[in-house]
Design a protein around this motif. Structure first.
Motif, PDB file in Angstrom:
ATOM      1  N   GLU A   3       0.851  -1.187   0.000  1.00 18.51           N
ATOM      2  CA  GLU A   3       0.000   0.000   0.000  1.00 18.51           C
ATOM      3  C   GLU A   3       0.882   1.231   0.000  1.00 18.51           C
ATOM      4  OE1 GLU A   3      -2.768   0.047   3.228  1.00 18.51           O
ATOM      5  OE2 GLU A   3      -3.363  -2.027   2.927  1.00 18.51           O
ATOM      6  N   LYS A   4       0.362   2.310  -0.585  1.00 18.61           N
ATOM      7  CA  LYS A   4       1.113   3.562  -0.595  1.00 18.61           C
ATOM      8  C   LYS A   4       0.162   4.720  -0.816  1.00 18.61           C
ATOM      9  CE  LYS A   4       4.975   5.902  -2.811  1.00 18.61           C
ATOM     10  NZ  LYS A   4       6.013   5.804  -3.848  1.00 18.61           N
ATOM     11  N   ASN A   5       0.350   5.786  -0.031  1.00 24.89           N
ATOM     12  CA  ASN A   5      -0.374   7.023  -0.265  1.00 24.89           C
ATOM     13  C   ASN A   5       0.399   7.837  -1.289  1.00 24.89           C
ATOM     14  OD1 ASN A   5      -2.305   6.388   1.629  1.00 24.89           O
ATOM     15  ND2 ASN A   5      -1.391   7.607   3.235  1.00 24.89           N
ATOM     16  N   ARG A  41     -13.513   2.789  -1.807  1.00 26.93           N
ATOM     17  CA  ARG A  41     -12.535   1.927  -2.477  1.00 26.93           C
ATOM     18  C   ARG A  41     -13.113   1.458  -3.801  1.00 26.93           C
ATOM     19  NH1 ARG A  41      -9.327  -3.190   0.096  1.00 26.93           N
ATOM     20  NH2 ARG A  41      -8.640  -1.550   1.471  1.00 26.93           N
ATOM     21  N   ARG A  62      -4.865   6.405  -1.930  1.00 28.65           N
ATOM     22  CA  ARG A  62      -4.107   5.253  -1.430  1.00 28.65           C
ATOM     23  C   ARG A  62      -4.196   4.144  -2.467  1.00 28.65           C
ATOM     24  NH1 ARG A  62      -1.825   4.305   3.062  1.00 28.65           N
ATOM     25  NH2 ARG A  62      -1.460   2.251   3.905  1.00 28.65           N
ATOM     26  N   ILE A  64      -3.670   0.283  -3.230  1.00 27.61           N
ATOM     27  CA  ILE A  64      -3.630  -0.984  -2.503  1.00 27.61           C
ATOM     28  C   ILE A  64      -3.538  -2.091  -3.549  1.00 27.61           C
ATOM     29  CG2 ILE A  64      -4.860  -2.494  -0.892  1.00 27.61           C
ATOM     30  CD1 ILE A  64      -6.415   0.209  -0.149  1.00 27.61           C
ATOM     31  N   ASP A  66      -2.439  -6.246  -4.354  1.00 27.32           N
ATOM     32  CA  ASP A  66      -2.189  -7.568  -3.793  1.00 27.32           C
ATOM     33  C   ASP A  66      -2.077  -8.585  -4.913  1.00 27.32           C
ATOM     34  OD1 ASP A  66      -1.849  -9.577  -1.903  1.00 27.32           O
ATOM     35  OD2 ASP A  66      -4.003  -9.916  -1.682  1.00 27.32           O
ATOM     36  N   LEU A  74       2.936  -1.382  -7.981  1.00 27.83           N
ATOM     37  CA  LEU A  74       2.903  -0.203  -7.119  1.00 27.83           C
ATOM     38  C   LEU A  74       3.900   0.852  -7.591  1.00 27.83           C
ATOM     39  CD1 LEU A  74       1.795   1.147  -4.523  1.00 27.83           C
ATOM     40  CD2 LEU A  74       3.712   0.119  -3.326  1.00 27.83           C
TER      41      LEU A  74
END
Length: 85
Positions: A3-5, A41, A62, A64, A66, A74
């Motif tokens: 995850e990253k903002n 989301r 954000r 996200i 997976d 990302l």
């Protein structure tokens, strides 16, 4: 899962052409990719979901992600959103 903002640096934001480019990039990865903004989301591989967020330059979102290529996705998508690509 990673995850990253990130702050949107693409002008005028993730609308129209930049949104389509983002979705095309997201769909090139096998990982599940989501964007969160203000507790909403969406699936980042959906142009309609992305457009529903009305993301403009300067908004913070954000990412996200997976899946098997989550870190690569990302890095690539964050660079695109921040306008570093």
């Amino acid at each position: 899962m990673v995850e990253k903002n990130v702050v949107i640096g693409v002008d005028p934001g993730l609308q129209a052409r930049p949104a389509a480019q983002f979705v095309q990039k997201a769909n090139s990865y096998s990982s599940e990719i989501f964007i969160e903004k203000d507790q909403k989301r969406i699936n980042a591989k959906s142009i309609m979901g992305l457009m529903s967020l009305a993301l403009t330059k300067g908004n913070e979102i954000r990412l996200i992600i997976d899946g098997p290529d989550d870190q690569e996705a990302l890095d690539d998508l964050a660079n695109f959103v921040e306008g570093r690509e």
